[in-house]
Write an enzyme that holds these catalytic residues in place. Structure first.
Site, PDB file in Angstrom:
ATOM      1  N   ASP A  88       0.845  -1.204   0.000  1.00  0.00           N
ATOM      2  CA  ASP A  88       0.000   0.000   0.000  1.00  0.00           C
ATOM      3  C   ASP A  88       0.874   1.245   0.000  1.00  0.00           C
ATOM      4  OD1 ASP A  88       0.762  -0.558   2.727  1.00  0.00           O
ATOM      5  OD2 ASP A  88      -0.710   0.926   3.378  1.00  0.00           O
ATOM      6  N   GLU A 153       0.070  -0.831   5.803  1.00  0.00           N
ATOM      7  CA  GLU A 153       1.085  -0.273   6.703  1.00  0.00           C
ATOM      8  C   GLU A 153       0.863   1.217   6.890  1.00  0.00           C
ATOM      9  OE1 GLU A 153       4.747   1.584   8.117  1.00  0.00           O
ATOM     10  OE2 GLU A 153       3.700   1.991   6.253  1.00  0.00           O
ATOM     11  N   ARG A 328       5.576  11.549  17.935  1.00  0.00           N
ATOM     12  CA  ARG A 328       6.601  10.532  17.648  1.00  0.00           C
ATOM     13  C   ARG A 328       7.279  10.204  18.972  1.00  0.00           C
ATOM     14  NH1 ARG A 328       6.326   8.205  12.385  1.00  0.00           N
ATOM     15  NH2 ARG A 328       5.184   9.781  11.244  1.00  0.00           N
ATOM     16  N   SER A 399       8.225   5.567  11.729  1.00  0.00           N
ATOM     17  CA  SER A 399       7.691   4.472  12.543  1.00  0.00           C
ATOM     18  C   SER A 399       7.268   3.307  11.664  1.00  0.00           C
ATOM     19  CB  SER A 399       6.463   4.965  13.317  1.00  0.00           C
ATOM     20  OG  SER A 399       6.754   6.153  14.005  1.00  0.00           O
ATOM     21  N   HIS A 427       5.987  10.166   0.995  1.00  0.00           N
ATOM     22  CA  HIS A 427       4.797  10.888   1.495  1.00  0.00           C
ATOM     23  C   HIS A 427       4.650  12.283   0.874  1.00  0.00           C
ATOM     24  CE1 HIS A 427       4.289   8.273   5.386  1.00  0.00           C
ATOM     25  NE2 HIS A 427       4.828   7.592   4.394  1.00  0.00           N
TER      26      HIS A 427
HETATM   27  N1  BES Z   1       8.547   3.586   5.476  1.00  0.00           N
HETATM   28  C1  BES Z   1       7.856   4.358   6.427  1.00  0.00           C
HETATM   29  C2  BES Z   1       8.518   4.428   7.785  1.00  0.00           C
HETATM   30  C3  BES Z   1       9.876   5.008   7.817  1.00  0.00           C
HETATM   31  C4  BES Z   1      10.226   6.074   7.028  1.00  0.00           C
HETATM   32  C5  BES Z   1      10.773   4.466   8.671  1.00  0.00           C
HETATM   33  C6  BES Z   1      11.493   6.576   7.093  1.00  0.00           C
HETATM   34  C7  BES Z   1      12.030   4.965   8.749  1.00  0.00           C
HETATM   35  C8  BES Z   1      12.388   6.026   7.938  1.00  0.00           C
HETATM   36  C9  BES Z   1       6.466   3.832   6.618  1.00  0.00           C
HETATM   37  O1  BES Z   1       5.850   3.456   5.428  1.00  0.00           O
HETATM   38  C10 BES Z   1       5.635   4.930   7.197  1.00  0.00           C
HETATM   39  O2  BES Z   1       5.502   5.949   6.601  1.00  0.00           O
HETATM   40  N2  BES Z   1       5.099   4.693   8.369  1.00  0.00           N
HETATM   41  C11 BES Z   1       4.211   5.589   8.984  1.00  0.00           C
HETATM   42  C12 BES Z   1       3.554   4.822  10.095  1.00  0.00           C
HETATM   43  C13 BES Z   1       2.280   5.393  10.587  1.00  0.00           C
HETATM   44  C14 BES Z   1       1.251   5.644   9.525  1.00  0.00           C
HETATM   45  C15 BES Z   1       1.713   4.495  11.661  1.00  0.00           C
HETATM   46  C16 BES Z   1       4.931   6.806   9.519  1.00  0.00           C
HETATM   47  O3  BES Z   1       6.070   6.711  10.017  1.00  0.00           O
HETATM   48  O4  BES Z   1       4.361   7.888   9.442  1.00  0.00           O
HETATM   49 ZN    ZN Z   2       5.211   5.485   4.536  1.00  0.00          ZN
END
Ligand code: BES
Ligand code: ZN
Length: 456
Positions: A88, A153, A328, A399, A427
């Site tokens: 996703d 995710e 965070r 995260s 993002h």
């Molecule tokens: N890949 C990211 C997480 C990430 C980004 C980890 C950069 C380390 C470095 C993951 O897809 C993501 O964006 N996770 C979300 C989690 C949330 C929606 C619970 C995030 O970190 O915002």
């Molecule tokens: Zn992400």
């Protein structure tokens, strides 16, 4: 090993074509209108896993399918490693800021542009390609591999949280490998040994029972938008420290060793400032920017909504105002405890002139693993083999909440071996993935299995 690396090089063009095909699916988990695109995308990656030679099962869930794909004929005498990824992607909006449509991948220079290509399609596809190289070049893998690929995710992995304990035996492993994170540059491959956790919430203030004429009524009652701004403004002091009572109580202090390691990252403040396009950097006093964004807890406003947002002006006192917030978290903060502390503080600060509603959202615990374990050392060697440069240790600010669930249910540590670059625009508009990172990631993955198997 040599024949595997040459297999990867010989098939690079096809691997790029696969990457482009995968990135074409608008698999946006946040938007219900894309439900069928998520299913189609899951079917595509399941088909790819099968084509590689993996025994693949797709599981329907109440939401998006979850995929388990295993190397054939599992050998109980070999260690097993689990590779996790997510198909996703984040919403692509705002469309007008993209130089090319987000789901029509294009190659410009050594990058491919598309939503979700770096986060996370390209990164787990690199692992899959490396397994193909092992299996197709007739080499015997020194371990069993299980791929676990989910489709939510980006919205909190709801289905996977239930799925994990139910499929514990199928997913049993010695360690988890995830490439869903970044590295500073291609010359600084890195093992990420910590992730921040997250706690999401919405705060809403309700005032008058309808939008009111601001001339007729303004001055005689509270404006919910103003009250919300003032309320949120009280959550942080001028030095960038959050004012929520007890917020820092569980924060584990950075050791001198860690601070020394983090200081080794190639960081230039002025370059970083220009890259972000801000007039000046800002963060909690007493910490470097890398510490601030990876090892210190924060509170962010993700969105603010109130009143009239259309053309021209409209003289009203809005009936309500709301904000989406995420915090965070760092070890050993706990999402539920933090949400409780913030809610109590908001209640205390909220004036009696408006009604406050706090709605807790998703949460995920922070993660920290020893960077000196045998697996970690093995991963550092594979990183060097794949990227051609000495690997470093780092923390990440993002995260991946499911990582702590892996620890809980599978009793396995996670090795985070990112392939994303800081300018990949995860993002953001114009997300891209570097073809050099893709190729290095495949070589790293190919080298990883004998290293990890020897360390098991
Ligand atoms: N890949 C990211 C997480 C990430 C980004 C980890 C950069 C380390 C470095 C993951 O897809 C993501 O964006 N996770 C979300 C989690 C949330 C929606 C619970 C995030 O970190 O915002
Ligand atoms: Zn992400």
């Amino acid at each position: 090993m040599e024949s595997i690396v040459s297999y990867l090089a010989a098939n690079e063009e096809r691997f790029v074509a696969d990457l482009i095909a995968y990135a074409r699916y608008p698999s946006v988990s946040a938007q219900p209108k894309h439900a069928s695109d998520l299913k189609a995308c899951a079917a595509w990656i399941a088909h790819r896993c099968q084509a590689v030679g993996l025994q693949t099962v797709g599981y329907e869930t109440a939401t998006n399918p979850i995929l388990i794909a295993k190397t054939p004929r599992p050998d109980p005498h070999k260690p097993t490693f689990l590779v996790y990824g997510h198909y996703d992607v984040q919403p692509p909006e705002p469309f007008e800021l993209w130089n090319s449509p987000p789901f029509e991948p294009v190659i410009r220079g050594r990058n491919v542009y598309a939503r979700g290509i770096s986060d996370n399609k390209g990164q787990h596809l690199a692992h899959l390609n490396a397994v193909e190289a092992w299996l197709q070049s007739g080499q015997e893998l020194p371990c069993n591999l299980t791929f676990l690929i989910e489709g939510e995710e980006e919205v909190g992995s709801t289905a996977l949280y239930d799925f994990l304990p139910e499929h514990r035996d199928e997913l049993a492993c010695d360690a988890v490998v995830i490439s869903d994170n970044g590295i500073p540059t291609l010359k600084h491959p890195a093992l990420t040994y910590a992730l921040r956790g997250i706690a999401a919430m919405e705060v809403r203030l309700d005032g008058p029972n309808r939008d009111l004429h601001s001339g007729i009524f303004g001055g005689s009652l509270e404006n919910p938008a103003m009250a919300l701004c003032q309320l949120l403004g009280k959550l942080r002091d001028a030095k960038g420290r959050l004012t929520i009572p007890g917020y820092y109580d569980d924060v584990v202090k950075l050791s001198a060793y860690e601070r020394k390691q983090l200081a080794k990252l190639p960081f230039k403040a002025e370059q970083y400032r220009r890259f972000l396009g801000v007039p000046q950097l800002f963060g909690e006093a007493g910490f470097t920017p890398d510490e601030q964004r990876t090892a210190r807890p924060t509170l962010e406003i993700n969105g603010l909504t109130s009143g009239y947002q259309g053309d021209g002006s409209k003289t009203i006192i809005p009936s309500w105002a709301s904000a989406k917030l995420t915090l965070r978290l760092v070890p050993d903060q706990k999402p539920a405890k933090v949400i409780k502390a913030v809610t109590a503080y908001l209640k205390k600060l909220c004036p009696p002139t408006v009604r406050l509603t706090v709605t807790p959202g998703h949460g995920g615990a922070p993660y920290l693993v020893s960077p000196t374990s045998a697996f970690a050392q093995a991963a550092l060697r594979a990183l060097k083999a794949g990227f051609g440069h000495e690997a470093i240790l780092m923390r990440e600010g993002g995260s991946i909440p499911i990582v702590s669930a892996f620890k809980q249910h599978l009793k396995a540590d996670t090795l985070l071996l990112g392939m994303a670059l800081p300018d990949d625009n995860a993002h953001s508009p114009n997300e891209k993935f570097s073809l050099d990172a893709y190729a290095a990631g495949m070589r790293m993955s190919a080298a990883l299995w004998p290293e990890l198997a020897a360390a098991a």
